[in-house]
Design an enzyme around this catalytic site. Structure first.
Site, PDB file in Angstrom:
ATOM      1  N   HIS A  78      -3.662  -5.166   0.394  1.00 22.68           N
ATOM      2  CA  HIS A  78      -3.086  -5.688   1.651  1.00 22.68           C
ATOM      3  C   HIS A  78      -3.103  -7.218   1.662  1.00 22.68           C
ATOM      4  CE1 HIS A  78      -2.787  -1.893   3.923  1.00 22.68           C
ATOM      5  NE2 HIS A  78      -3.728  -1.515   3.092  1.00 22.68           N
ATOM      6  N   CYS A 116       0.836  -1.204   0.000  1.00 17.02           N
ATOM      7  CA  CYS A 116       0.000   0.000   0.000  1.00 17.02           C
ATOM      8  C   CYS A 116       0.872   1.256   0.000  1.00 17.02           C
ATOM      9  CB  CYS A 116      -0.998  -0.046   1.158  1.00 17.02           C
ATOM     10  SG  CYS A 116      -2.468   0.930   0.794  1.00 17.02           S
ATOM     11  N   GLU A 175      -1.490  -9.180   3.429  1.00 13.38           N
ATOM     12  CA  GLU A 175      -1.357  -9.710   4.800  1.00 13.38           C
ATOM     13  C   GLU A 175      -2.710 -10.046   5.411  1.00 13.38           C
ATOM     14  OE1 GLU A 175      -1.007  -6.596   3.898  1.00 13.38           O
ATOM     15  OE2 GLU A 175      -1.509  -5.159   5.481  1.00 13.38           O
TER      16      GLU A 175
HETATM   17  N1  GLN Z   1      -2.142   6.626   2.920  1.00 15.75           N
HETATM   18  C1  GLN Z   1      -2.193   5.863   1.711  1.00 15.75           C
HETATM   19  C2  GLN Z   1      -3.561   5.964   1.050  1.00 15.75           C
HETATM   20  O1  GLN Z   1      -4.548   6.236   1.700  1.00 15.75           O
HETATM   21  C3  GLN Z   1      -1.820   4.416   1.964  1.00 15.75           C
HETATM   22  C4  GLN Z   1      -2.793   3.702   2.826  1.00 15.75           C
HETATM   23  C5  GLN Z   1      -2.264   2.383   3.360  1.00 15.75           C
HETATM   24  O2  GLN Z   1      -1.049   2.154   3.379  1.00 15.75           O
HETATM   25  N2  GLN Z   1      -3.147   1.534   3.841  1.00 15.75           N
HETATM   26  O3  GLN Z   1      -3.649   5.728  -0.131  1.00 15.75           O
END
Ligand code: GLN
Length: 546
Positions: free
Chosen positions: A508, A382, A510
């Site tokens: 994600h 992310c 994970e």
């Molecule tokens: N802050 C970033 C976004 O909102 C990444 C979010 C995250 O790592 N879950 O796109």
């Protein structure tokens, strides 16, 4: 008809109710029963999505896009099932529903009260998952500790359910602590006795006591606890500290927790527990053959719970590789161009973690550059993928001011920009791009080799994305998009084909790794780290020979 098990906690918080609930569920599942777990949290936030990780650890996201308590991650990892919106309920959600109904006029003429209106709504939600004949057993974990003001309506709802449901359809388990007093060389039962009294004063009597302890309980002590707490001696269960959470189901099996539960619930149709796969996994976790060092670059490192699912995914992936993954926490705020070489030396892989806000991002970008240039296996999740894109833009494409509009709203080179539909949103709670979305993987890519297929689905939690106006420039210079959302065209995976292992994902992974199904991205990353380590050793021995 489903049967209900309520798990409450006494004496202190952090005793591991989530792990006990998951372990009990695992044992019942291994005996052929259909089980799910839900968590009722007493705080007033509608969900934990708006909480800082320091407050509440990681926010776990389900397939259907609910932002939930991290215990739901344990439920999914232990049981290899999906949970949903319905599996995590907070006081905030309960009140929101009741207040909305009041405004609609559902209670016209009546005073709306905690009992019966709030408790009715709690009971409705407690029984919700049991209504569709999908499960034989619903385990409900009640957050907080017995005696908290906040959890009283939940305890009252359990009391009413115990009274309403047939006796054999509902049991209560209390997890307590038996502290060891070093000076007296004694285990003490008084706090447990008091917790049971407190719960009983609210009309709920536990059927089973699970006693967390640093030392085994003697038979005499079990007898004493049973007598003073008014539970059967066989229902006093010892839960001695374990070396890994994945051992707890086996410890509970030894204590016959599952059999006692089945007896109390009057269930006779079950088989011998099938825990073969679990035991193989546990052996691998306890006796690894090799070791790799993986740097976890993040900013919430003071609290291990902030990256819970990532750490657990490494345990699953390590076991698959017969390898212990030593996770080395590196605070992104402490990395600079001056110290990056010495800070990251000795690592076999680098994971740049998810996150929000500008604090620590420059350190992450410096770390990505090191991994790219030193051909160190890199995995960005992310925000980690977004940082990899910014690093590439700045140092390879020469766009010195490249940034994300999250960090610098006025950047002249917004290689990471807010998603179009996010720009209209003003409310913060539950409004990110959340939950499972499909992704098409490019054949011949590293991602394709890892997944072995072109159609995948992964869970998301973000507002920003790769700005595809820059995609051509990136691809011409060697960073390519290998995973694309088929409906929106959003870039979900980026990689550097010239590098031994460099992959960033907008989702994600994970959140989908379980004991039975370790996530292939983690499994392959650990493998790449092992190869890197082996090559390093070979180089070293050649240098010694020369
Ligand atoms: N802050 C970033 C976004 O909102 C990444 C979010 C995250 O790592 N879950 O796109």
């Amino acid at each position: 008809m489903a049967k209900y098990i309520f798990v409450t906690g006494g004496v202190t918080s952090s005793l591991g109710k989530g792990i006990i609930a998951s372990s009990l569920a695992k044992l019942l599942q291994s005996r052929g029963l259909r089980v799910t777990i839900q968590k009722f949290d007493p705080y007033i936030n509608v969900d934990p999505g708006t909480l800082n990780p320091y407050e509440h650890g990681e926010c776990y996201v389900t397939e259907d896009g609910a932002e939930t308590d991290l215990d739901l991650g344990h439920y999914e990892r232990f049981l290899n099932i999906h949970t949903s919106q319905a599996n995590n309920v907070t006081t905030g959600k309960i009140y929101q529903t009741v207040i909305n109904r009041e405004r609609e006029g559902d209670y016209l003429g009546k005073t709306v009260q905690v009992v019966p209106h709030i408790t009715d709504e709690i009971k409705r939600r407690m029984k919700l998952l049991g209504e569709k004949n999908q499960y034989d057993i619903i385990i409900t974990e009640i957050g907080g500790t017995v005696g908290d003001i906040e959890s009283l309506p939940f305890v009252e709802a359990v009391r009413q359910l115990q009274w309403e449901l047939p006796e054999e359809d509902c049991i209560v388990v209390l997890l307590t602590l038996i502290p060891y007093l070093k000076a007296a060389k004694e285990l003490k039962t008084k706090p447990t006795q008091q917790s049971v009294k407190l719960l009983s004063a609210n009309g709920v009597h536990p059927d089973i006591l699970i006693c967390r302890t640093e030392h085994p309980l003697t038979q005499d002590l079990r007898k004493k606890i049973a007598l003073f707490c008014n539970v059967k001696e066989e229902a006093v269960i010892e839960s001695v500290d374990a070396s890994t959470i994945y051992e707890v189901p086996i410890l509970m099996l030894r204590e016959n927790l599952d059999l006692i539960v089945l007896k109390k619930l009057n269930i006779h149709d079950y088989k011998e527990p099938d825990l073969v796969k679990w035991k193989v996994f546990l052996e691998k976790v306890k006796h690894p053959v090799r070791k790799v060092n993986i740097g976890l670059i993040g900013k919430y490192l003071e609290l291990q719970d902030a990256y819970k699912s990532i750490l657990e995914s490494f345990i699953h992936a390590g076991a698959m590789n017969d390898c212990k993954v030593q996770v080395i926490n590196i605070h992104s705020e402490n990395i600079s161009e001056e110290n990056v070489n010495e800070t990251l030396a000795g690592l076999d892989g680098l994971l740049v973690a998810p996150g929000f806000g500008y604090r620590g991002v420059e350190g992450k970008i410096v770390a990505v550059r090191y991994a790219r240039e030193h051909r160190l296996p890199f995995f960005g999740i992310c925000l980690g993928m977004q940082m990899a894109a910014i690093e590439f833009a700045r140092n390879v494409l020469g766009l010195k001011d490249a940034n994300s509009t999250e960090m610098d709203p006025n950047t002249p080179e917004p290689v990471i920009d807010m998603m179009e539909d996010q720009k209209r949103i003003t409310m913060k709670g539950g409004t990110m791009r959340l939950g499972a979305y499909p992704c098409v993987v490019k054949e011949g890519s590293l991602a394709y080799r890892i997944y072995g297929k072109t159609e995948i689905s992964e869970r998301h939690r973000h507002r920003w994305e790769f700005n595809d106006k820059y995609l051509d420039k990136f691809e011409q210079a060697g960073m390519i998009a290998t995973g694309i959302n088929p409906e929106t065209g959003l870039v979900e995976i980026m990689e550097l084909p010239g590098h031994p292992y460099f992959i960033g994902v907008q989702f994600h992974p994970e959140l989908k790794s379980t004991v039975e199904n370790p996530h292939p991205l983690f499994v392959n990353f650990v493998h790449a780290a092992e190869l890197y380590r082996e090559q390093g050793k070979k180089k070293e021995s050649l240098q010694n020979v020369n």
